[in-house]
Design an enzyme around this catalytic site. Structure first.
Site, short mmCIF file in Angstrom:
data_model
loop_
_atom_site.label_atom_id
_atom_site.label_comp_id
_atom_site.label_asym_id
_atom_site.label_seq_id
_atom_site.Cartn_x
_atom_site.Cartn_y
_atom_site.Cartn_z
N GLU A 278 37.34 -87.12 -41.38
CA GLU A 278 37.44 -88.50 -40.62
C GLU A 278 35.99 -89.36 -41.19
OE1 GLU A 278 37.47 -88.35 -36.31
OE2 GLU A 278 38.71 -86.57 -36.30
N GLU B 232 35.38 -80.98 -34.41
CA GLU B 232 34.29 -81.37 -33.87
C GLU B 232 33.77 -80.43 -32.50
OE1 GLU B 232 33.89 -85.54 -33.01
OE2 GLU B 232 34.15 -85.93 -35.17
C1 BG6 Z 1 35.92 -88.06 -33.52
C2 BG6 Z 1 37.16 -87.56 -33.27
O1 BG6 Z 1 34.88 -87.87 -32.69
O2 BG6 Z 1 35.73 -89.56 -33.70
C3 BG6 Z 1 38.20 -88.53 -32.97
O3 BG6 Z 1 37.45 -86.47 -33.93
C4 BG6 Z 1 37.83 -89.84 -32.32
O4 BG6 Z 1 39.17 -87.69 -32.02
C5 BG6 Z 1 36.80 -90.24 -33.57
O5 BG6 Z 1 38.82 -90.67 -32.07
C6 BG6 Z 1 36.40 -91.54 -32.96
O6 BG6 Z 1 35.83 -91.39 -31.65
P1 BG6 Z 1 36.14 -92.84 -30.41
O7 BG6 Z 1 35.26 -92.18 -29.33
O8 BG6 Z 1 36.09 -94.06 -31.26
O9 BG6 Z 1 37.65 -92.50 -30.48
#
Ligand code: BG6
Length: 453
Positions: A355, A159
């Site tokens: 993700e 990201e």
């Molecule tokens: C992505 C990241 O932005 O989203 C993760 O790569 C992150 O590291 C995930 O945990 C979810 O976001 P958040 O802010 O809910 O942890």
């Protein structure tokens, strides 16, 4: 027609080092920016996280039971490199993890940098300092030499677009646009250098970027809103992927950066390098789409997924057609199909989803169960849409939802849980850190086993 996924489809799950490992200062690990940042009031720090560092055997056995074909994790740069020196104990940990995965027939998928810049590098100017490019390349070279024969899928930077556009929200950077896009340029050059080195080393795998990609909808059929969507998408998505795939900046993104006085200094050597180090596949993180209108107001809520605006170009707005999670993130499974198609039609490279998932306040019952039907619904809808994208003709490598196990969110603590496996701790109390399988664990286990919903 069979709803099975392609043979060999990598059903996986993801985590990142600083969000699961803990052991923040053990066995020679130096601090990263995540260990040193101000933690939002009421949320935990990352010092223990879910103690994966000490429970790696137990966790991999659970992944095996879940049936994972792949596990996407990140390597902590400050665990492997301590004050510029290779740290054998740090490498030993990842050797152990990779061996355990392979013994259990789980494909290791490695991200080399996930938000956790070593603090000593940060103090020397971090990514704004050009020297960081070579420091990063040296670190990656060590990883390729150590693990290059065992790891088939590498990702350079997680990201990068979120770090550039919402670094203040996730605690990686809090600078002006000009400074951030200079940092960003150095990261792009570093990525190209590392990709080129990897290719020159003839390792038996593939390497690619891992941005957070989200299609951008126009708020209305007004032409100015359509143009706003085009510009937001250029800045948020295509800037990063055009460089990674084509080795050059997206023209709309570049125009925007020039207009706001944030275009980076680029050398002729940089331009050549960007062309020489292009990627083999695209990894993307998808949580939701964005909707924008033409710019009409000055206040912006900065959120890493959806809040953003640039005077003269666009302004993010709420999309009333979408439901929201309890943490106020829109849910848009059809947008997932749309995004996968958009990326594939632009670049024609296979896509690995690294993700996708829902953060929620899960409850551990007295019977030690977690009834997370909302997570099952969310994932089911996204998998259905991914299946449709494959029918549309999109070439997919695999799907690694966020997250394999509960972890600490970037800025909303352990309360915002994503895992298939519950970890027994709260913000303030580490309790016993025991692991419990959630309902979604058993559901995903079946999906993997049947290779379909
Ligand atoms: C992505 C990241 O932005 O989203 C993760 O790569 C992150 O590291 C995930 O945990 C979810 O976001 P958040 O802010 O809910 O942890």
């Amino acid at each position: 027609m069979s709803k099975q996924f392609p043979k060999g489809f990598l059903w996986g799950a993801s985590t990142s080092a600083y969000q699961v490992e803990g052991a923040w200062n053990e066995d020679g690990k130096g601090p990263s920016v995540q260990d040193m940042k101000d933690i939002p009031v009421g949320t935990t720090d990352f010092k223990t996280a879910v103690d994966h560092y000490h429970r790696v055997e137990e966790d991999v056995l659970l992944y095996k039971e879940l049936g994972l074909k792949a596990y996407r994790f990140s390597i902590s740069w400050s665990r492997v490199m301590s004050k510029g020196e290779k740290n054998p104990k740090g490498l030993e940990f990842y050797r152990k993890l990779i061996n355990l995965l392979k013994e259990n027939e789980i494909e290791p998928i490695v991200t080399v940098f996930h938000f956790d810049l070593p603090y000593d590098i940060h103090e020397k100017g971090g990514w704004e300092n050009r020297d960081t490019i070579q420091v990063f390349a040296d670190y990656c070279q060590i990883l390729f030499e150590e693990f290059g024969q065992d790891v088939k899928y590498w990702q350079t930077i997680n990201e990068q677009n979120v770090m550039a556009l919402a670094g203040s929200a996730i605690g990686t950077s809090n600078k002006s646009m000009k400074e951030k896009f200079q940092e960003n340029h150095h990261m792009l050059v570093a990525q190209a250098l590392v990709t080129k080195n990897y290719h020159n080393g003839h390792y038996p795998g593939k390497i690619g970027p891992a941005p957070n990609i989200a299609s951008v909808y126009a708020a209305s059929d007004k032409p100015e809103d359509q143009l706003a969507a085009l510009y937001m998408s250029a800045l948020r998505n295509w800037l990063f992927l055009d460089v990674a795939v084509y080795g050059k900046y997206n023209h709309n993104a570049w125009h925007l950066l020039e207009k706001i006085g944030a275009s980076p200094t680029i050398t002729v050597e940089d331009q050549e390098l960007l062309k020489e180090g292009t990627c083999d596949y695209i990894a993307i993180n998808y949580y939701n789409t964005m909707t924008v209108s033409a710019y009409y107001k000055k206040e912006n809520k900065i959120d890493q997924q959806s809040g953003f605006g640039i005077p003269g170009f666009f302004q993010s707005v709420e999309n009333n057609n979408l439901l929201m999670t309890e943490f106020d993130w829109p849910v848009d499974p059809e947008g997932f199909r749309f995004t996968l198609n958009e990326v594939y039609s632009r670049y024609r490279l296979p896509i690995l989803v690294t993700e996708n998932g829902i953060g929620a306040k899960d409850i551990l019952t007295a019977e030690r169960s977690v009834h997370d039907d909302y997570r099952i619904d969310y994932l089911k809808q996204h998998i259905e849409q991914m299946r449709s994208a494959i029918e549309d003709g999109v070439e997919m490598i695999g799907y690694c939802p966020w997250s394999a196990i509960d972890l600490i969110s970037t800025h909303e603590g352990i309360e915002k849980r994503y895992g298939f496996i519950y970890v027994n701790r709260s913000e303030e109390d580490l309790k016993d850190l025991s692991r419990y399988k959630k309902d979604s664990f058993y559901w995903y286990q079946k999906v993997i086993k049947n290779n379909q919903l």
